[in-house]
Design a protein around this motif. Structure first.
Motif, PDB file in Angstrom:
ATOM      1  N   ARG A   1     -10.641   3.954  -8.610  1.00 12.59           N
ATOM      2  CA  ARG A   1     -11.423   3.478  -6.498  1.00 12.59           C
ATOM      3  C   ARG A   1     -11.646   4.485  -5.772  1.00 12.59           C
ATOM      4  O   ARG A   1     -13.100   3.729  -5.252  1.00 12.59           O
ATOM      5  N   THR A   2     -11.388   5.436  -5.260  1.00  7.77           N
ATOM      6  CA  THR A   2     -11.221   5.472  -4.251  1.00  7.77           C
ATOM      7  C   THR A   2     -12.065   7.765  -4.466  1.00  7.77           C
ATOM      8  O   THR A   2     -12.713   7.674  -3.681  1.00  7.77           O
TER       9      THR A   2
ATOM     10  N   GLU B   1       1.772   0.938  -9.515  1.00 11.25           N
ATOM     11  CA  GLU B   1       0.412  -0.003  -9.728  1.00 11.25           C
ATOM     12  C   GLU B   1      -0.037  -0.388  -7.566  1.00 11.25           C
ATOM     13  O   GLU B   1      -1.255  -1.149  -7.998  1.00 11.25           O
TER      14      GLU B   1
ATOM     15  N   VAL C   1       1.153   5.298  -0.854  1.00  8.76           N
ATOM     16  CA  VAL C   1       0.386   7.003  -1.078  1.00  8.76           C
ATOM     17  C   VAL C   1       1.672   7.703  -1.661  1.00  8.76           C
ATOM     18  O   VAL C   1       2.559   7.829  -1.139  1.00  8.76           O
TER      19      VAL C   1
ATOM     20  N   LYS D   1       0.669  -1.194  -0.168  1.00  7.22           N
ATOM     21  CA  LYS D   1       0.369  -0.027  -0.014  1.00  7.22           C
ATOM     22  C   LYS D   1       1.001   0.929  -0.351  1.00  7.22           C
ATOM     23  O   LYS D   1       1.417   1.612   1.266  1.00  7.22           O
TER      24      LYS D   1
ATOM     25  N   VAL E   1      -0.447   2.337  -5.796  1.00  6.29           N
ATOM     26  CA  VAL E   1      -0.498   3.174  -5.179  1.00  6.29           C
ATOM     27  C   VAL E   1      -2.036   3.485  -4.586  1.00  6.29           C
ATOM     28  O   VAL E   1      -2.732   2.812  -5.843  1.00  6.29           O
ATOM     29  N   VAL E   2      -2.047   3.495  -3.391  1.00  3.46           N
ATOM     30  CA  VAL E   2      -3.429   3.074  -2.531  1.00  3.46           C
ATOM     31  C   VAL E   2      -3.612   4.743  -2.540  1.00  3.46           C
ATOM     32  O   VAL E   2      -5.365   5.247  -2.346  1.00  3.46           O
ATOM     33  N   SER E   3      -3.581   5.904  -2.707  1.00  2.00           N
ATOM     34  CA  SER E   3      -4.097   7.261  -2.502  1.00  2.00           C
ATOM     35  C   SER E   3      -3.093   8.049  -3.095  1.00  2.00           C
ATOM     36  O   SER E   3      -1.697   8.210  -2.793  1.00  2.00           O
ATOM     37  N   LEU E   4      -3.030   9.130  -3.923  1.00  2.00           N
ATOM     38  CA  LEU E   4      -2.911  10.164  -4.326  1.00  2.00           C
ATOM     39  C   LEU E   4      -3.758  11.612  -3.643  1.00  2.00           C
ATOM     40  O   LEU E   4      -4.645  11.864  -3.639  1.00  2.00           O
ATOM     41  N   GLU E   5      -1.783  11.885  -3.413  1.00  5.62           N
ATOM     42  CA  GLU E   5      -3.095  13.426  -1.539  1.00  5.62           C
ATOM     43  C   GLU E   5      -2.567  14.262  -2.416  1.00  5.62           C
ATOM     44  O   GLU E   5      -1.507  14.509  -3.391  1.00  5.62           O
ATOM     45  N   GLN E   6      -3.380  15.283  -1.565  1.00  8.14           N
ATOM     46  CA  GLN E   6      -2.692  17.053  -2.202  1.00  8.14           C
ATOM     47  C   GLN E   6      -1.848  18.277  -1.591  1.00  8.14           C
ATOM     48  O   GLN E   6      -1.579  18.220  -2.040  1.00  8.14           O
TER      49      GLN E   6
ATOM     50  N   ARG F   1      -5.965   0.324  10.267  1.00  5.99           N
ATOM     51  CA  ARG F   1      -5.440  -0.731  10.284  1.00  5.99           C
ATOM     52  C   ARG F   1      -4.708  -0.786  11.646  1.00  5.99           C
ATOM     53  O   ARG F   1      -4.788  -1.517  12.500  1.00  5.99           O
ATOM     54  N   SER F   2      -4.672   0.449  11.898  1.00  2.63           N
ATOM     55  CA  SER F   2      -4.083   1.191  13.395  1.00  2.63           C
ATOM     56  C   SER F   2      -5.472   1.218  14.720  1.00  2.63           C
ATOM     57  O   SER F   2      -4.811   1.774  15.986  1.00  2.63           O
TER      58      SER F   2
ATOM     59  N   GLU G   1      -1.330  14.188  -9.223  1.00  3.23           N
ATOM     60  CA  GLU G   1      -0.236  14.232 -10.198  1.00  3.23           C
ATOM     61  C   GLU G   1      -0.527  16.006  -9.956  1.00  3.23           C
ATOM     62  O   GLU G   1      -1.537  17.072 -10.236  1.00  3.23           O
TER      63      GLU G   1
ATOM     64  N   GLN H   1      -6.083  21.696 -11.919  1.00  2.00           N
ATOM     65  CA  GLN H   1      -5.415  21.815 -13.721  1.00  2.00           C
ATOM     66  C   GLN H   1      -6.630  21.221 -14.431  1.00  2.00           C
ATOM     67  O   GLN H   1      -6.909  21.784 -15.293  1.00  2.00           O
TER      68      GLN H   1
ATOM     69  N   GLU I   1      -1.566   3.197   8.010  1.00  2.75           N
ATOM     70  CA  GLU I   1      -2.866   3.020   7.367  1.00  2.75           C
ATOM     71  C   GLU I   1      -2.415   2.810   5.911  1.00  2.75           C
ATOM     72  O   GLU I   1      -2.261   2.079   5.473  1.00  2.75           O
ATOM     73  N   ALA I   2      -0.591   3.249   5.711  1.00  2.00           N
ATOM     74  CA  ALA I   2       0.417   2.881   4.300  1.00  2.00           C
ATOM     75  C   ALA I   2       0.675   2.387   4.661  1.00  2.00           C
ATOM     76  O   ALA I   2       2.016   2.374   5.720  1.00  2.00           O
TER      77      ALA I   2
ATOM     78  N   LYS J   1      -0.921  10.042   6.336  1.00  2.00           N
ATOM     79  CA  LYS J   1      -1.150   8.296   6.052  1.00  2.00           C
ATOM     80  C   LYS J   1      -0.347   7.369   6.388  1.00  2.00           C
ATOM     81  O   LYS J   1      -0.853   6.180   7.094  1.00  2.00           O
TER      82      LYS J   1
ATOM     83  N   GLY K   1      -8.967   7.684   1.372  1.00  2.00           N
ATOM     84  CA  GLY K   1      -8.101   8.331   0.608  1.00  2.00           C
ATOM     85  C   GLY K   1      -8.207   8.804  -0.951  1.00  2.00           C
ATOM     86  O   GLY K   1      -9.729   8.902  -0.800  1.00  2.00           O
ATOM     87  N   SER K   2      -8.114   9.094  -1.941  1.00  2.00           N
ATOM     88  CA  SER K   2      -7.983   9.667  -2.864  1.00  2.00           C
ATOM     89  C   SER K   2      -7.278   8.742  -4.125  1.00  2.00           C
ATOM     90  O   SER K   2      -6.316   9.698  -4.973  1.00  2.00           O
ATOM     91  N   LEU K   3      -7.954   7.977  -4.734  1.00  2.00           N
ATOM     92  CA  LEU K   3      -7.326   7.382  -5.579  1.00  2.00           C
ATOM     93  C   LEU K   3      -8.317   7.489  -7.218  1.00  2.00           C
ATOM     94  O   LEU K   3      -9.081   7.079  -6.959  1.00  2.00           O
TER      95      LEU K   3
ATOM     96  N   PRO L   1      -8.856   0.483   4.618  1.00  2.00           N
ATOM     97  CA  PRO L   1      -8.717   2.232   4.788  1.00  2.00           C
ATOM     98  C   PRO L   1      -8.202   2.330   3.120  1.00  2.00           C
ATOM     99  O   PRO L   1      -7.409   1.303   2.342  1.00  2.00           O
ATOM    100  N   PHE L   2      -8.407   3.256   2.273  1.00  2.00           N
ATOM    101  CA  PHE L   2      -7.844   3.283   1.131  1.00  2.00           C
ATOM    102  C   PHE L   2      -9.310   2.667   0.080  1.00  2.00           C
ATOM    103  O   PHE L   2      -8.183   2.047  -1.499  1.00  2.00           O
TER     104      PHE L   2
END
Lengths: 245, 275
Positions: B215-216, A150, A124, A122, A152-157, B111-112, A128, B229, A170-171, A165, B210-212, B127-128
């Protein structure tokens, strides 16, 4: 008439909020990359700081946010503003390196940068256009670790989102600036990223043309002088690379 | 004359309020031409976000209806000690900031978190994942439905339920054949509001799931992510939400009217048992 009514509401709001002391004559407004959160107040305590991803700050400045100074973690956002005539000529004032962070308990048992491509991890990263995200993808590509994308579970700001995270456990891993690790030293461990794949991380300072240019220029000069450079060094930021552009 | 001035002042206040509240909505449509808005909705980023939003919202909504309806029926038809307290607990997410919901969900299901080890033993890491989005939506949206459902069930004349029982229907049959049809209007209105709130969920989702993209990243997260953008994608998704919200408002107002006229209640005013 229609416009007048709508404007009346806005003016009424402006009068009320001005009565609450949110006046223009306040401190210098500095919009700074998230990774500068801990060090910027040590360079100068006086300004009011807004921290976020550099790309997001640039978008806010484009939309007229009341910034006087823009401190960006990469060239792209500041050069776009420069091209639009919104900021004065920027200069590079610091550099940084990337590291991998894993939670203190290291649930995935990671020991090296190259293991980020291991399936099922997992990971993070920044989004982009967010400097820390683009730098991280650059480093992964340079190391031939595209497979890690592959995972990557989250793309943060911004970089604090990535660090948070991971620090929460969590990651399994994230890529942040070396200078970020201190803020979460109890919760994360760091793994080095080899020199040969490190991207060229440069921090740019620019005076916002629509802001208080004089005071902004004074602040920006302070960054470059010994007091600013000293605070940056103390926080483990690296000096400006010699080949300035 | 002062009375006339007062009347004018009232109209000016109303006009100002209406304009202020509709201008941002209108501006969404005016900044980019309509055909461009539609084109942006066809972009991969927008389509993925809409797909994620719909999937997670529909699953969450099924859970909200499945658990919320019987729970609301019990709260509406039974008096028991601590009932008011239970109702307040169910309403709490309504007033809780979404960021607090997000950090709470992490603290509980992360998870924790509190249940992290048990969930991990079951091979679940929440999560995620889209499951995290579903949980976040359930948490913030369910009170909208449960509140409306309690009110709808309470508005049923209790004599109708009693009559059903005396005619030989058991409690389950009375619920299915009498209570549900009579409360349908209120349930439908509450359900649409909860669905709308769930689709718009942002704060708890970005913290917990999260933000993917694909997926999420739900539509509201995509709006936030596109701001710097792909501003046009953000505008297009925003415009879509406006259209959807208007439909939701219409539905929430029309559903009760439409079902009331079909009501089989012999009493024009149901006696409310709510406190």
């Amino acid at each position: 008439m229609i416009r007048a009514c709508a404007i009346a509401v806005v003016v009424a709001a402006a009068v009320l909020i001005a009565g609450c002391g949110d006046s223009d004559d306040g401190p210098l407004e500095v919009f700074a990359a998230s990774s500068l959160r801990d060090v910027a107040p040590k360079v100068d305590r006086a300004p009011r700081y807004t921290f976020a991803g550099s790309d997001e700050l640039a978008a806010q400045i484009r939309d007229g946010a009341p910034a006087d100074v823009f401190l960006s973690a990469s060239g792209t956002p500041v050069q776009e503003l420069r091209a639009a005539g919104l900021v004065e000529a920027p200069f590079v004032f610091a550099s940084n390196r990337l590291v991998v962070v894993v939670p203190a308990a290291n649930p995935a048992g990671l020991n090296a940068f190259a293991e980020l491509a291991r399936p099922g991890l997992k990971l993070v990263l920044g989004g982009e256009g967010v400097p820390i995200g683009d730098y991280a993808r650059e480093a992964l590509a340079a190391a031939g670790l595209e497979a890690a994308l592959e995972n990557v579970v989250s793309l943060e700001q911004d970089v604090k989102g990535v660090l948070g995270k991971v620090a929460l456990g969590e990651a399994d891993a994230g890529i942040v600036y070396a200078t970020d690790v201190r803020a979460a030293a109890d919760d994360v461990r760091e793994l080095a990223i080899p020199d040969e794949v490190q991207p060229d991380v440069r921090y740019y300072a620019a005076v916002v043309s629509a802001g208080d240019v004089e005071r902004a220029a004074e602040f920006v000069r302070r960054l470059a002088r010994e007091e600013g450079a000293g605070a940056l060094r103390a926080a483990a930021f690296l000096p400006v690379p010699n080949r300035a552009e | 004359m002062p009375s006339r001035a007062f009347g004018i002042a009232l109209w000016i206040a109303l006009a100002s309020a209406v304009l202020f509240l509709t201008l941002p909505v209108l501006a969404l449509f005016l900044r980019v031409p309509p055909d461009e808005l539609v084109a942006q909705l066809a972009s991969e980023r927008a389509r993925e976000a809409i797909r994620v939003s719909l999937t997670t919202s529909l699953v969450a909504h099924a859970l909200i209806l499945g658990f919320g309806t019987p729970a609301a029926y019990l709260l509406a038809t039974k008096r028991f000690r601590g009932r008011a307290f239970v109702v307040s607990l169910l309403e709490l997410p309504l007033v809780l900031p979404p960021a607090v919901a997000g950090i709470g969900l992490l603290a509980a299901f992360g998870r924790s978190g509190l249940l992290g080890e048990e969930l991990g033993a079951l091979g679940l890491s929440i999560p995620f994942t889209q499951l995290a989005v579903v949980l976040a939506v359930c948490f913030v949206a369910s009170p909208f439905y449960v509140r409306a459902a309690i009110a709808a069930f309470e508005a049923i004349d209790p004599r109708l339920l009693d009559a059903s029982r005396t005619l030989g229907a058991d409690r389950g049959r009375t619920f299915r054949r009498v209570a549900l049809p009579l409360a349908a209007g209120g349930l439908g209105a509450g359900s649409t509001l909860a669905f709308a709130r769930g689709l718009g969920e942002f704060g708890a989702t970005i913290m917990f799931a999260g933000s993917l993209p694909g997926r999420t990243q739900t539509a509201p997260l995509a709006i936030y992510d596109s701001l710097d953008q792909d501003f046009d994608v953000a505008l297009a998704l925003g415009a879509l939400f406006v259209v959807f919200s208007i439909l939701i408002l219409l539905a929430a107002k029309l559903i009760p009217l439409w079902t009331r006229s079909a009501s089989i209640s012999p009493f024009p005013f149901a006696r409310s048992r709510s406190t």
